[in-house]
Design a protein around this motif. Structure first.
Motif, PDB file in Angstrom:
ATOM      1  N   PRO A  27       0.041   8.739   5.305  1.00  0.00           N
ATOM      2  CA  PRO A  27      -0.218   8.582   6.737  1.00  0.00           C
ATOM      3  C   PRO A  27      -1.533   7.869   7.072  1.00  0.00           C
ATOM      4  CG  PRO A  27       0.512  10.806   6.263  1.00  0.00           C
ATOM      5  CD  PRO A  27       0.340  10.121   4.943  1.00  0.00           C
ATOM      6  N   SER A  28      -2.549   7.997   6.235  1.00  0.00           N
ATOM      7  CA  SER A  28      -3.841   7.395   6.577  1.00  0.00           C
ATOM      8  C   SER A  28      -3.913   5.912   6.200  1.00  0.00           C
ATOM      9  CB  SER A  28      -4.979   8.145   5.875  1.00  0.00           C
ATOM     10  OG  SER A  28      -4.924   7.905   4.489  1.00  0.00           O
ATOM     11  N   TYR A  32      -9.782   9.965   8.360  1.00  0.00           N
ATOM     12  CA  TYR A  32     -11.034   9.520   7.723  1.00  0.00           C
ATOM     13  C   TYR A  32     -11.815  10.667   7.120  1.00  0.00           C
ATOM     14  CZ  TYR A  32      -9.544   5.550  10.339  1.00  0.00           C
ATOM     15  OH  TYR A  32      -8.763   4.548  10.825  1.00  0.00           O
ATOM     16  N   ARG A  81      -3.682  14.565   6.215  1.00  0.00           N
ATOM     17  CA  ARG A  81      -3.249  15.786   6.866  1.00  0.00           C
ATOM     18  C   ARG A  81      -3.088  15.517   8.369  1.00  0.00           C
ATOM     19  NH1 ARG A  81      -3.005  20.655   4.793  1.00  0.00           N
ATOM     20  NH2 ARG A  81      -3.117  22.470   6.142  1.00  0.00           N
ATOM     21  N   VAL A  82      -1.880  15.178   8.771  1.00  0.00           N
ATOM     22  CA  VAL A  82      -1.598  14.874  10.176  1.00  0.00           C
ATOM     23  C   VAL A  82      -1.742  16.159  10.984  1.00  0.00           C
ATOM     24  CG1 VAL A  82       0.109  13.946  11.767  1.00  0.00           C
ATOM     25  CG2 VAL A  82       0.046  13.131   9.413  1.00  0.00           C
ATOM     26  N   LEU A  98      -3.735   3.244   9.116  1.00  0.00           N
ATOM     27  CA  LEU A  98      -4.811   3.497  10.075  1.00  0.00           C
ATOM     28  C   LEU A  98      -6.130   2.969   9.523  1.00  0.00           C
ATOM     29  CD1 LEU A  98      -4.015   7.111  11.329  1.00  0.00           C
ATOM     30  CD2 LEU A  98      -4.056   5.021  12.685  1.00  0.00           C
ATOM     31  N   ARG A  99      -6.356   3.239   8.248  1.00  0.00           N
ATOM     32  CA  ARG A  99      -7.596   2.774   7.624  1.00  0.00           C
ATOM     33  C   ARG A  99      -7.613   1.256   7.524  1.00  0.00           C
ATOM     34  NH1 ARG A  99      -9.887   6.420   3.091  1.00  0.00           N
ATOM     35  NH2 ARG A  99     -10.133   8.386   4.183  1.00  0.00           N
ATOM     36  N   LEU A 129       0.854  -1.192   0.000  1.00  0.00           N
ATOM     37  CA  LEU A 129       0.000   0.000   0.000  1.00  0.00           C
ATOM     38  C   LEU A 129       0.886   1.237   0.000  1.00  0.00           C
ATOM     39  CD1 LEU A 129      -2.735  -1.089   2.560  1.00  0.00           C
ATOM     40  CD2 LEU A 129      -3.077  -0.593   0.129  1.00  0.00           C
ATOM     41  N   PRO A 130       0.387   2.349  -0.534  1.00  0.00           N
ATOM     42  CA  PRO A 130       1.217   3.562  -0.568  1.00  0.00           C
ATOM     43  C   PRO A 130       1.511   4.062   0.857  1.00  0.00           C
ATOM     44  CG  PRO A 130      -0.998   3.998  -1.427  1.00  0.00           C
ATOM     45  CD  PRO A 130      -0.916   2.531  -1.172  1.00  0.00           C
ATOM     46  N   TRP A 146      -8.724  12.543  11.732  1.00  0.00           N
ATOM     47  CA  TRP A 146      -8.124  13.189  10.552  1.00  0.00           C
ATOM     48  C   TRP A 146      -7.883  12.212   9.407  1.00  0.00           C
ATOM     49  CZ3 TRP A 146      -3.436  11.076   9.362  1.00  0.00           C
ATOM     50  CH2 TRP A 146      -2.752  10.434  10.392  1.00  0.00           C
ATOM     51  N   PRO A 175      -7.174  12.816   3.373  1.00  0.00           N
ATOM     52  CA  PRO A 175      -7.149  12.372   4.769  1.00  0.00           C
ATOM     53  C   PRO A 175      -5.732  12.156   5.317  1.00  0.00           C
ATOM     54  CG  PRO A 175      -7.486  10.500   3.337  1.00  0.00           C
ATOM     55  CD  PRO A 175      -7.355  11.695   2.440  1.00  0.00           C
TER      56      PRO A 175
END
Lengths: 350, 174
Positions: A41-42, B173, A99-100, A45-46, A37-38, B171, A97
């Protein structure tokens, strides 16, 4: 990494797995998918919310090491650490999504004991360097040391200063991961800090190198600066050498070779009367280059080269018209002369 | 014999081996192609799979094995050149075109291929199919990933866990 694979129904799970979904139920095959997966940052988590197995895998240290190692060459630029009159803070650069939020990377306190009553003097805090995922910070009133912070892991190291600083000294510094001794994720566990201290009254520069591996500062090296006001700009790492430019004209660089532990002065003699200010030191065609603003709103990129006698000289590598690159602005604002004012500065070039 | 023909005018010079799928279909294929599988490589080096013997593959059905061998036959020449450092750009582009086309398949076939590539340890194929699934889910929300991959909807308990996590990392999601 071999818990419940092998059984198509993902044995041990409390619900029947979807038909033919077995590769997504085995850690071995699933990790091969998720590691590709790339590195946004998200991403993990996803993925961690898809199922309990996915959650366990995306928090597994071995998997995370593999993920980091795989994407080490193309990490995303999460954002910038910014220093202004409100102190130091993180400004995210990516769009949602990914944007930390800024408070995810709030700065750890400096060594409380030594900062003491000075802790509110935010203005005296200096962000010296960000490199290889590490941040180097210095508090002018904190004579006891500098701080190295890894924002991703939260690790903080306080390092005693190699010398006492006074107000006649200008302190800049750079942090970098040490060469060799690489972890599973391709990052060295150890770092080096190079402080460059210039004495304005005596036009001298000193460097000292700290290695986290030995835990001590090396012997300081000093050199007489040709410039009468040797204020260094932030440093550039090229290969295993650090370069700083000194403000003003003529143009000089300080060069510090980390392997040879030698400090020297480089004269940037240009055969060009049109050059106004040195704004960036960078790698150009495999050698050290300097980016200059010149008259007629141009940017000129000069690189170091050896002439017939083996003497180092500088040649023009490329030139750009600024109005073709950027929206209209006042040229003077680009010159890095007023370090504390909120002016537009070129902070990076690729 | 469901073996794909790969003669190319070699006049039988290339050594052939026989692989037997879980449903007892026999596939005759060049040893070089079958050797892309790390699992089979040693057996083949030891002289296995030749003559009337055949190597049984109880975890791979004939439809999947046929697809796996299609990949191996296409990639064997490049692999024989040690990753084909001297391959022309045309050759590489052709392999890339083949790979893209190859994974343009039904999800259930893709999943079978992932398991087969894993069991047979065919590195290039493992990478290709894993990348395909990664591309299918990248940029998607957890719910979208579940639907894309055919997972059942979350139980109320799982939904509550997801909500709590999303509150903490809101953030990610947006």
């Amino acid at each position: 990494m071999s818990n419940d694979e092998g059984s198509p129904s993902g044995g041990g799970r409390r619900r029947p797995s979807p038909a033919r979904a077995s590769p997504l139920e085995s850690e071995d095959t699933l990790s091969e998918i998720l590691v590709r997966l790339p590195p946004a940052p998200s991403t993990l988590l996803r993925a961690s919310l898809v199922s309990k197995l996915w959650h366990r895998l995306t928090s597994d240290p071995d998997f995370l090491r593999r993920f980091r190692a795989r994407h080490r060459r193309n990490p995303p630029l999460l954002g910038f650490f910014i220093e202004n009159s409100h102190g130091l803070y993180f400004a995210p650069a990516l769009e949602p999504p990914d944007r930390v939020p800024g408070d995810r990377f709030s700065f750890p306190p400096m060594d409380d004991v030594s900062v003491g009553e000075w802790r509110f003097f935010k203005l005296r805090e200096q962000l010296l360097s960000c490199r290889h995922g590490l941040v180097l910070r210095f508090h002018r009133m904190c004579l006891r040391g500098v701080q190295v912070w890894d924002p991703l892991t939260g690790d903080v190291s306080h390092i005693s200063n190699p010398c006492k600083f006074n107000t006649d000294l200008v302190v800049v510094g750079e942090v970098l991961r040490a060469a060799g001794d690489v972890n599973g994720d391709g990052c060295s566990r150890h770092f080096e800090v190079v402080l460059l201290v210039t004495d304005l009254q005596n036009a001298q520069a000193f460097t000292s190198v700290y290695s986290s591996e030995t835990g001590v500062w090396g012997n300081p090296m000093s050199i007489v600066c040709p410039s009468i006001w040797p204020v260094p700009t932030s440093g550039t790492l090229i290969g295993r050498s650090l370069y700083w430019s000194l403000l003003g004209e003529p143009h000089w660089l300080l060069e510090f070779d980390l392997d040879k532990q030698s400090l020297s002065v480089v004269d940037v003699k240009l055969l060009s009367p049109s050059v106004k200010g040195l704004i960036w030191i960078m790698l150009v065609d495999g050698v050290v280059g300097c980016l200059f603003l010149s008259v007629q709103d141009k940017i000129e990129l000069w690189k170091r080269s050896s002439d017939y006698d083996g003497v180092a000289g500088w040649v023009l590598a490329r030139a750009f018209k600024l109005d073709e690159l950027l929206p209209p602005f006042k040229l003077d604002e680009l010159l890095p002369v007023s370090a504390n004012a909120d002016v537009v500065k070129i902070v990076g070039i690729d | 014999m469901a073996a794909p023909e790969s003669g190319d005018g070699n006049n039988g010079a290339a050594r052939m081996v026989t692989l037997i799928s879980s449903d007892n279909t026999r596939f005759e294929v060049e040893a070089a192609a079958a050797s892309l599988s790390q699992t089979l490589q040693l057996t083949i080096l030891d002289g296995g799979g030749g003559g009337g013997d055949g190597i049984p593959l109880p975890n791979v059905d004939s439809a999947t094995l046929s697809k796996v061998l299609e990949y191996c036959i296409k990639h064997a020449p490049a692999a024989a050149n040690g990753g084909a450092p001297n391959a022309t750009a045309v050759d590489r582009a052709e392999l890339e075109r083949f790979d893209n086309e190859f994974v343009n398949i039904d999800q259930s076939v893709l999943y079978s291929l992932i398991m087969a590539a894993h069991n047979l340890e065919i590195e290039g194929l493992q990478s290709l199919v894993a990348k395909k699934v990664a591309d299918m889910i990248k940029g998607k929300s957890p719910m979208e990933i579940r639907r894309t991959l055919g997972f059942p909807d979350p139980t109320p308990e799982e939904q509550a866990e997801m909500n709590a996590h999303m509150l903490e990392y809101g953030w990610a999601y947006e």
